[in-house]
Each structure stands twice: as structure tokens, then as C-alpha cells.
Enzyme design. Structure first.
Site, PDB file in Angstrom:
ATOM      1  N   HIS A   1      50.250 -11.159 -13.448  1.00  0.00           N
ATOM      2  CA  HIS A   1      50.158 -10.229 -12.318  1.00  0.00           C
ATOM      3  C   HIS A   1      51.029  -8.993 -12.485  1.00  0.00           C
ATOM      4  CE1 HIS A   1      49.107  -8.803  -8.449  1.00  0.00           C
ATOM      5  NE2 HIS A   1      48.995  -9.951  -7.822  1.00  0.00           N
TER       6      HIS A   1
ATOM      7  N   ASN B   1      28.795  -7.097 -12.649  1.00  0.00           N
ATOM      8  CA  ASN B   1      27.512  -7.528 -13.216  1.00  0.00           C
ATOM      9  C   ASN B   1      27.561  -7.403 -14.737  1.00  0.00           C
ATOM     10  OD1 ASN B   1      24.867  -7.926 -14.000  1.00  0.00           O
ATOM     11  ND2 ASN B   1      24.047  -6.164 -12.893  1.00  0.00           N
TER      12      ASN B   1
END
Length: 459
Positions: A164, A385
Site C-alpha cells: 500500500h 476490462n
């Protein structure tokens, strides 16, 4: 629903994916927002895709994503490096091109059979995101781990673990979008990445100009509180907020707050109050909730380049004594949440960076009861996608100690929000009871609507 015992995941040996072309060998500094103790952990997300022969033309998702990762790393080459510690534990990125960790896998199961077991708190996470021994450290370890698991239905699951300190949700989305664009044939990302972490360095000289309750130890802390208790008996469950739950909660809000109250604000106020009740906290003890607020965009007036993929958020805290929080109507908690969020602007973020430097990168406060919430419902993971269309689910898959992530979820064709929570087992039962009570429709409304009500809990 299939029993877990029949799931078999076959994994090949992990491999390192390096940038497809030579990249600069250099050292890069993280910002002072990136470098804080709070972010020195690994965050997992999961993305689940159906087979779509009309779009993917029988392409192999493992091959497609492996190649796209390598090409994307040419642009995001710091992610192929390793973190090192300098003087005073200051983190730097050694851009050495060693690569990210990649695991190819297959499972004898379909997405339909998995059902809600891919949702938070995802009991199958370790199957779809294998923790390769020695890979999960912060220093000197791969900064990203990706596992692509092909399913018998032709679909696949992409699970990813990120250090992170390198990115927040918005930054990770930029990286994932670049991979997806490469997978669909693009030659370069539509938004080029921008490092420029010096934009969020502390000022010279540093100066704390705002109140930061999230980093302060509070007076009135009880040694018997949740924060100081043995957390070995922690459990996770997820709770669903749909149209009915939101309607009931809104009826409890005073008129002057309704028009300016977001769904996130209302759920956060509800969780804060129910959690405090469930933990049976000393009435005089201070309790807090922090909302992670993105610094990007016009609203917060923080000027960052479009392709900036570092951490650019703060988590201002609302604070109250437990007694008024529990005894007052929900509007009391809601007003505190809204006021805390409203403090976030460029000056607040600069003040955070300065505080972290002046006080030696303190952890968020560990005294009293504390909840941190992050709204991922608009993070954009559901739009990634790779050539198979949009995922059926995408986002964080579990609560992380004190941190809960809000994710979008469709329940019986109804759009709602799923929130994983992590609590001691005894408190979890009380929390669920409090949540059911506060979201329960009055009997007359049940009769009028001719419908039953419930709050969904998923183990």
C-alpha cells in the site's frame, strides 16, 4: 452452493514478471504521505470474470494478462522494484526491474458454484491469492503479487496483492486500467503514469496547522477497551445495505441533514454507533471513526497530475465520548462524520505530511475504540476490462483489522453496498443485533410495503 472441501486449486511455480523493455535503474523517494506507518501493509483485491467467447475469441487469460503486465510495467517500472529503508526508516524505491510475482493457477469449479464465496470476507481468498513464503514483507519483497486462476466455466479470477505504500485505490486503478488496455491491444496507457511524489513531501519548514484526531492519543482510554484487548478471537462478517436499510436509516435523520447526507455518511454513522454499542465501551471513553477521503479532484483542491498514482488521501477522524454517541439519535453521529470529512482539503493534507515528519511517522492512534472506513463503491475496479467484459465482482475482499471497505453488490437484482467488519466474536453477535434493530422497519411500514425485512450477514 458447493462445499468448500471439493475445491481444488492447482498452481504452477510463481514467476517474476519484469518490464518488457529496459527501464531506468534508479532510486525514487516516496512521498511523506506514502511513507507513513499506517500504509506499511499489503492490501488484497479480487476480480472475477465470466467467459465471453464473443469478446475474447478463446484467448488464454493467463497468457494475455502475463504479457500485458510486462508491457504495463515499462510505464509503471517502480512497481517492478523493491523498497529499501534509508536513515530514520525513510522508504525509497530501488527501481531495479526485478519484477512482480505472478502465479498461474486453475480450479475445478465454476463461478456459479462459487456463488457468494467470492464476496467479502471471501473464505477462499488464500486459494485464489497464494501467499508465497517470503513474499509478503514490506522491505525487499515484490511490491505486487498477481494470481490468475482459470475456472472450468471458461471464466477466471484475477487476485492481486499490493504494497500500500506504493499506491492508493485510485493509483491502483490507473495501473490495472493500463494492464487492461494493453490486454486489449493498446500500445500505451491512455493516461500516462506520473511519479512526482515530491508533490506531497512535507513543507520546509514543516508546520501542523490542523487538528488531527486520527494521530492523537485520547484522554479517558480504558485498559479494558477493544483496542487493548486480546484480538485472537477476531471474526469477519459482511453486512448488506440495500434500499430498505437506507430508507429506514434516512427516516431517523433530522430534516436539516437529509439533503446533504450521502449514503456513505449515513452507513458510516450507523456502523460507528452500532459498533460502539456492541463493544460495550466505557461511557466516558473517547471513540473515533475515520473516513478515508481522496485528495484528488476539484472538491478538495489538491493539485495533482491526472496520472499521479501515489497515495493521495487523508483519514480525518470524528470523535465523541461513547455515552452521547450511543444515547443520542443517529443524527448526532452523522453530523460528526460530516464535519470530519469536511475538514479535508489541501491544507489538511499538507498538515498531515508535516505532522508525520515532525512526529516521526506516528501510527494512527492505538488508544480507545477506532474504526476506519473506505468507500470503494466508486473506485472503478468494476470497469476494468481485460477483454472479457466487466467483472461480476471487483474490489477489496475483507476487512483489515480496524479498516472496513464499502463495495458495490447486487443482491437479488437490487443494487446495494456490502461492508465487511472485523470484531471479537462476542461483539460481532451484539453488533449484528444492533444493526438489525436500527435498520428494522416499523411494523406499520412492513404492512404497508407487504415485504419482509432483514440485514444480510455472510460468514
Amino acid at each position: 452452493m458447493m462445499p468448500l472441501a471439493v475445491l481444488h486449486v492447482k498452481r504452477l511455480q510463481p514467476e517474476l514478471i519484469t518490464p518488457a523493455k529496459p527501464t531506468p535503474q534508479e532510486t525514487k523517494f516516496l512521498s511523506d504521505i506514502d511513507d507513513q506507518e499506517f500504509l506499511r501493509f499489503q492490501v488484497p483485491i479480487i476480480m472475477c470474470y465470466k467467459d465471453n467467447p464473443s469478446l475474447n475469441k478463446n484467448r488464454n487469460p493467463v497468457k494475455v494478462i502475463r504479457e500485458a503486465l510486462s508491457r504495463a510495467l515499462v510505464y509503471y517500472y517502480p512497481l517492478a522494484g523493491r523498497l529499501r529503508e534509508g536513515p530514520n526508516r525513510k522508504l525509497v524505491v530501488d527501481c531495479n526491474g526485478e519484477g512482480i510475482l505472478f502465479i498461474e493457477a486453475s480450479a475445478d469449479v465454476t463461478l456459479e458454484q462459487l456463488g457468494d464465496k467470492i464476496l467479502p470476507p471471501c473464505p477462499l481468498l488464500e486459494e485464489f491469492l497464494f501467499n508465497f513464503p517470503g513474499s509478503d514483507g514490506i522491505i525487499g519483497c515484490p511490491l505486487v503479487l498477481v494470481q490468475v486462476t482459470c475456472l472450468t466455466c471458461g471464466g477466471f479470477i484475477l487476485a492481486l496483492r499490493l504494497n500500500h505504500t506504493m499506491c492508493d485505490a485510485a493509483g491502483l486503478l490507473l495501473f490495472l486500467t493500463a494492464i487492461a488496455e494493453m490486454a486489449r491491444g493498446a500500445h500505451a496507457p491512455s493516461i500516462l503514469p506520473v511519479w512526482e511524489r515530491e508533490l506531497l513531501f512535507a513543507r520546509d519548514p514543516p508546520r501542523i496547522t490542523c487538528a488531527h484526531h486520527e494521530y492523537e492519543d485520547v484522554i479517558g482510554h480504558s485498559d479494558g477497551s477493544y483496542a487493548s484487548s486480546n484480538q485472537s478471537n477476531m471474526v469477519q462478517r459482511s453486512f448488506y445495505f440495500g434500499a430498505k436499510e437506507m430508507r429506514v436509516l434516512r427516516k431517523q435523520i433530522p430534516p436539516h441533514l437529509i439533503s446533504t447526507c450521502s449514503t456513505f455518511d449515513l452507513i458510516t454513522a450507523c456502523l460507528w454507533k452500532c459498533r460502539t454499542l456492541a463493544l460495550n465501551i466505557n461511557p466516558k471513553e473517547a471513540v473515533r471513526v475515520s473516513c478515508i477521503v481522496n485528495a484528488r479532484g476539484k472538491h478538495n483542491n489538491v493539485r495533482l497530475p491526472l496520472g499521479y498514482y501515489g497515495n493521495a488521501f487523508a483519514f480525518p477522524a470524528a470523535i465523541s465520548k461513547a455515552e452521547p454517541l450511543c444515547k443520542n439519535p443517529l443524527g448526532y453521529a452523522l453530523e460528526l462524520v460530516k464535519k470530519a470529512k469536511a475538514t479535508m482539503n489541501e491544507e489538511y493534507l499538507r498538515s498531515v505530511a508535516d505532522l508525520l515528519v515532525l512526529r516521526g511517522r506516528p501510527q494512527y492512534s492505538s488508544t480507545g475504540s477506532y474504526l476506519i472506513v473506505s468507500d470503494n463503491t466508486r473506485a472503478g475496479f468494476g470497469d476494468v476490462n481485460f477483454g472479457w467484459g466487466q467483472p461480476v465482482f471487483a474490489g477489496p475482499v475483507k476487512a483489515l483489522d480496524l479498516i472496513s471497505f464499502y463495495v458495490q453488490h447486487k443482491n437479488n437484482a437490487e443494487d446495494g453496498i456490502l461492508v465487511p467488519m472485523c470484531l471479537p466474536s462476542s461483539a460481532m453477535e451484539r453488533f449484528q443485533q444492533e444493526l438489525e434493530r436500527i435498520t428494522q422497519e416499523p411494523k406499520e411500514d412492513i404492512c404497508n410495503n407487504l415485504r419482509s425485512t432483514r440485514i444480510m450477514s455472510m460468514m
